[in-house]
Design a protein around this motif. Structure first.
Motif: not given
Length: 308
Positions: A285-305
């Protein structure tokens, strides 16, 4: 068809299941209402199919009951909960020897939609708290209370019902921890930070005394009439704050719980520590938040790199 319209034997089964949930399983009032509504829905459907005794209930009836709700547009999460309720009810009935075979043992529920929870950005939380600080500085006891409630929700990630159920003695100001009674009456200790401690202290010094009455009891947070604050009041406060931000689709106090968990993991917190703080019985149940974090990291990467 409601519970009062059921044949006597089926109504007796509903009442027996109620006593089981209240006693042995120690379910919350909210969960109890949901389970009993599900069982009454199931039995009402069965009566419409000509069933008058619990022993006549078959797997086909259970499947048709779920199928009718699916066709009516019921969400997968609700269907999954109703299937789980049906299995719990027939399992209980088998142990009580009200039936000789369990018709729900092969009942399958639709898989839940794997949607990620709404999460606030850290700067959005800061803006929200700044607005609360301004209101608490100029306003009355309710403004002071609202700041303390929101600070504590975000600091600890507690559920809205857990926050409403807090008593003053559940706080340990010296250690900056609070004792929480969660689902299944499981108790846990959760830390909170300096901003939440200051907001709660301000509430206890100049907010709560202005609302307290001789009947307030030990409740930490009070409503305008001096009674323990209701979860619906907390939801209304948080929803109004989130709408005022104007740049988030997150809704309700659970958004602060989601945000607290995600920000902890973003900051390097251990997954099992977050599990303990949130009171999750399963690490999955807690692991869903790791997916949220990875999702945000991916969006930041796509916007910045430049070569994303």
């Amino acid at each position: 068809m409601d519970g009062q319209s059921l044949p006597t034997s089926l109504q007796a089964a509903v009442e027996g299941f109620r006593r089981y949930l209240e006693g042995e399983r120690a379910r919350s009032a909210h969960t109890l209402r949901a389970y009993l509504a599900d069982v009454e829905s199931l039995l009402g459907f069965a009566v419409q199919e000509g069933i008058s005794e619990l022993g006549q209930l078959e797997l086909g009836s259970l499947r048709r009951w779920l199928g009718a709700q699916s066709e009516a547009g019921m969400a997968r999460a609700t269907l999954a909960r109703r299937a789980a309720t049906a299995r719990a009810f027939t399992g209980w009935a088998l142990r009580e020897e009200l039936i000789t075979t369990d018709p729900a043992i092969r009942l399958q529920a639709p898989k839940r939609d794997k949607s990620l929870p709404g999460v606030l950005q850290q700067q959005q939380v800061t803006r929200m708290v700044d607005d609360l600080n301004t209101a608490a500085g100029d306003g009355g006891p309710l403004a002071v209370r609202n700041r303390a409630m929101v600070e504590l929700l975000y600091a600890t990630g507690v559920r809205v019902g857990e926050l409403a159920g807090l008593d003053i003695d559940d706080l340990d100001p010296d250690r900056r921890t609070l004792r929480v009674v969660g689902k299944g009456n499981k108790e846990r200790t959760v830390p909170y930070g300096v901003p939440a401690a200051l907001a709660v202290d301000d509430w206890l010094r100049r907010g709560r005394p202005a609302l307290a009455t001789p009947t307030s009891g030990p409740a930490l947070f009070l409503g305008v009439r001096g009674k323990r604050v209701d979860p619906r009041q907390i939801r209304a406060v948080v929803n109004e704050l989130l709408q005022a931000l104007g740049d988030t689709s997150a809704t309700g106090p659970h958004a602060l719980r989601h945000s607290a968990a995600t920000h902890l993991l973003d900051g390097g917190a251990d997954l099992r520590a977050v599990q303990e703080i949130l009171g999750h019985s399963s690490l999955a149940t807690t692991q869903i938040y790791t997916h949220v974090s990875v999702d945000r990291l991916r969006r930041s990467y796509q916007q910045a790199h430049p070569r994303a």
